[in-house]
Design a protein around this motif. Structure first.
Motif, short mmCIF file in Angstrom:
data_model
loop_
_atom_site.label_atom_id
_atom_site.label_comp_id
_atom_site.label_asym_id
_atom_site.label_seq_id
_atom_site.Cartn_x
_atom_site.Cartn_y
_atom_site.Cartn_z
N UNK A 56 49.45 23.26 37.04
CA UNK A 56 50.41 24.14 36.39
C UNK A 56 49.74 25.30 35.67
N UNK A 57 48.54 25.10 35.17
CA UNK A 57 47.86 26.18 34.46
C UNK A 57 47.45 27.30 35.38
N UNK A 58 47.47 27.04 36.71
CA UNK A 58 47.04 28.07 37.65
C UNK A 58 48.22 28.75 38.32
N UNK A 61 37.43 40.04 39.18
CA UNK A 61 36.78 39.26 40.23
C UNK A 61 36.43 37.87 39.70
N UNK A 62 36.59 36.87 40.57
CA UNK A 62 36.27 35.49 40.22
C UNK A 62 35.47 34.85 41.36
N UNK A 63 34.89 33.70 41.11
CA UNK A 63 34.17 32.97 42.14
C UNK A 63 35.16 32.46 43.18
N UNK A 78 37.22 29.23 42.83
CA UNK A 78 38.28 29.16 41.82
C UNK A 78 39.62 29.64 42.37
N UNK A 79 39.62 30.21 43.55
CA UNK A 79 40.83 30.76 44.14
C UNK A 79 41.58 29.66 44.90
N UNK A 80 42.81 29.34 44.53
CA UNK A 80 43.54 28.28 45.22
C UNK A 80 44.05 28.68 46.60
N UNK A 81 43.93 29.97 46.95
CA UNK A 81 44.46 30.45 48.22
C UNK A 81 43.31 30.79 49.17
N UNK A 82 43.18 30.08 50.29
CA UNK A 82 42.10 30.35 51.24
C UNK A 82 42.32 31.66 51.98
N UNK A 83 41.22 32.23 52.46
CA UNK A 83 41.32 33.47 53.23
C UNK A 83 42.21 33.29 54.46
N UNK A 84 42.21 32.08 55.04
CA UNK A 84 43.04 31.82 56.21
C UNK A 84 44.51 32.10 55.94
N UNK A 85 44.95 31.86 54.71
CA UNK A 85 46.34 32.15 54.37
C UNK A 85 46.63 33.64 54.52
N UNK A 141 41.66 37.50 40.17
CA UNK A 141 42.65 36.88 39.29
C UNK A 141 43.08 37.93 38.28
N UNK A 142 44.37 38.05 38.06
CA UNK A 142 44.80 39.06 37.11
C UNK A 142 46.28 39.02 36.82
N UNK A 143 46.81 40.20 36.50
CA UNK A 143 48.22 40.31 36.11
C UNK A 143 48.90 41.41 36.91
#
Length: 365
Positions: A5-7, A242-244, A247-254, A292-294
C-alpha cells in the motif's frame, strides 16, 4: 516485485489556489502477425504527404515550437527512416508512468462497449492490487518524424495524456487495444494536431516546459515536464526522481506491451505504432531509467480541481518507432504487442545483412 500500500500513487487534492505477450489465443485460431505493419494504403500516404507539404508552404519552413522560434532537441536522429522509407518513422523520448485507479472507476470512464482484459494485465503484473486498473500516463517528445520516400520531415512536437490499455475493443476476449481519448499537443504543429483529431481524439493545442525536450533537469536532481492548454485549464505536470530499477514495481515488459498495443479514440480507425526497445537508443548507457515522482493533472480523467498523485512509478526511455495510420481496427485482431520484438530481431546488429533479414521477415508476414 510485490506491491504494498505504501507504493501506491497517493491522490492529493491541490489547494484551491494551486488550481500482451501473455494473451490467450483461441484453440481454433492460429496466432498470426498482422499483415499491414509495413504497408500504408496508398490514399493514406498521399493524403498525409499533401497535408504535410501544404503545411510546410503555409508555414514557410518555420519550426513548429509551441513557443515560437527554432526547436532544437538533443534527442538522437531517426535511424529507421532509411530502412522503412515508405512508413512514418521517428524517435520518441518519453516518460511512461502507471497510476492505478479502482477498476469500477475505470469501468465508468471507459466506453461500455469495450471490455477490460483484466487477465492480460495480471499476467504481466501478478502482484498488482486486486480491484485496481493501470492507467498509463505518457509524456513524450516526438523527434525527427519522417516519410523518407517522399522527402517529408515533420517539425518536432510534444504531447501528453492519460491512456487506457488492455481493452477488448473487438470483443474477441484476447486482443489488447489502448484507448487514448484526449491529448495535449504542441500548439503550432498543425500536422500533429489534425492527425490526432482525425482519430476522434479530443486535442488541446498546448505549450510545453521545456518546449523542445522530453524533460528538463531541476536543481534538486529531478526531471520536470509540463503541458498546458493554450485556451483552457487543461494541464499535466510531472516531476520525477531516478531510482534503482529493483525499486520499480512495474517491469519494462509492461511498458513494451502497452506502447505496442494498437491505439484508438472513437473507434473508427486505429493507429499501429511499433516501438523498438533494443536499439542503441535504449540499451547500455542509454537503458531505460526507473523513476518515482508526482503528477499534477487537470485533464481527463482527472478534470476539474487540479489533482496531485505522489509515489508514481514509471520509466524514462527513448525509442525509435514505425507507424501506420488510420488502419481498419479489425486488421489488428490477435495483436499482442510483441511484433516490435520480431522487427528488433530482424534489425539486430549481428545480422549479416539487416536489409536481407528484414526482407525475409516481411515476406514471412
Amino acid at each position: 516485485m510485490a506491491f504494498s500500500m505504501s507504493r501506491f500513487p497517493t491522490l492529493v487534492t491541490a489547494r484551491p489556489r494551486d488550481r500482451q505477450r501473455h494473451l490467450r489465443w483461441p484453440s481454433s485460431s492460429k496466432k498470426q502477425l498482422p499483415k499491414m505493419p509495413f504497408q500504408h494504403p496508398l490514399f493514406h500516404l498521399l493524403a498525409i504527404v499533401i497535408v504535410v507539404l501544404c503545411s510546410a508552404i503555409l508555414n514557410h519552413g518555420k519550426s513548429a515550437s509551441a513557443q515560437g522560434g527554432v526547436c532544437a532537441s538533443n534527442d538522437p536522429p531517426n535511424t529507421l527512416a532509411e530502412v522503412f522509407p515508405n512508413n512514418a518513422t521517428g524517435v520518441l523520448n518519453a516518460t511512461l508512468a502507471i497510476i492505478p485507479i479502482p477498476l469500477d472507476l475505470a469501468r465508468r470512464l471507459i466506453p461500455r462497449q469495450y471490455g477490460i482484459l483484466v487477465p492480460a494485465y495480471r499476467a504481466l503484473l501478478p502482484d498488482f492490487p486486486e480491484g485496481m486498473y493501470p492507467i498509463m500516463l505518457q509524456a513524450a517528445h516526438d523527434h525527427d518524424v519522417q516519410f523518407r520516400a517522399y522527402g517529408v520531415r515533420l517539425d518536432d512536437f510534444s504531447r501528453v495524456g492519460f491512456e487506457f490499455p488492455f481493452l477488448d475493443m473487438l470483443g474477441d476476449g484476447y486482443s489488447s487495444f489502448r484507448w487514448a481519448p484526449e491529448q495535449l499537443i504542441s500548439g503550432s504543429n498543425t500536422i500533429a494536431l489534425s492527425g490526432s483529431r482525425d482519430y476522434g481524439t479530443v486535442v488541446y493545442p498546448a505549450k510545453y516546459d521545456p518546449p523542445c525536450e522530453a524533460y528538463k533537469a531541476l536543481p534538486n536532481g529531478a526531471t520536470y515536464f509540463k503541458g498546458s492548454s493554450l485556451s483552457c485549464s487543461e494541464s499535466i505536470e510531472l516531476e520525477m526522481q531516478r531510482i534503482r530499477p529493483e525499486l520499480n514495481p512495474y517491469p519494462l515488459e509492461l511498458f513494451k506491451n502497452i506502447t505496442n498495443q494498437p491505439t484508438f479514440a472513437n473507434g473508427t480507425t486505429c493507429d499501429n505504432m511499433i516501438r523498438l526497445f533494443n536499439t542503441s537508443m535504449s540499451i547500455g548507457d542509454h537503458s531505460p531509467v526507473s523513476v518515482l515522482g508526482k503528477v499534477r493533472a487537470n485533464a481527463f480523467p482527472f478534470r476539474g480541481e487540479q489533482k496531485q498523485y505522489v509515489d508514481v512509478y514509471g520509466v524514462q526511455v527513448t525509442t525509435p518507432f514505425i507507424e501506420n495510420n488510420y488502419l481498419d481496427c479489425q486488421t489488428m485482431k490477435g495483436y499482442d504487442g510483441t511484433i516490435g520484438e520480431d522487427i528488433e530481431a530482424a534489425l539486430h546488429p549481428l545480422a549479416l545483412d539487416r536489409r536481407e533479414a528484414l526482407a525475409v521477415y516481411i515476406k514471412r508476414i
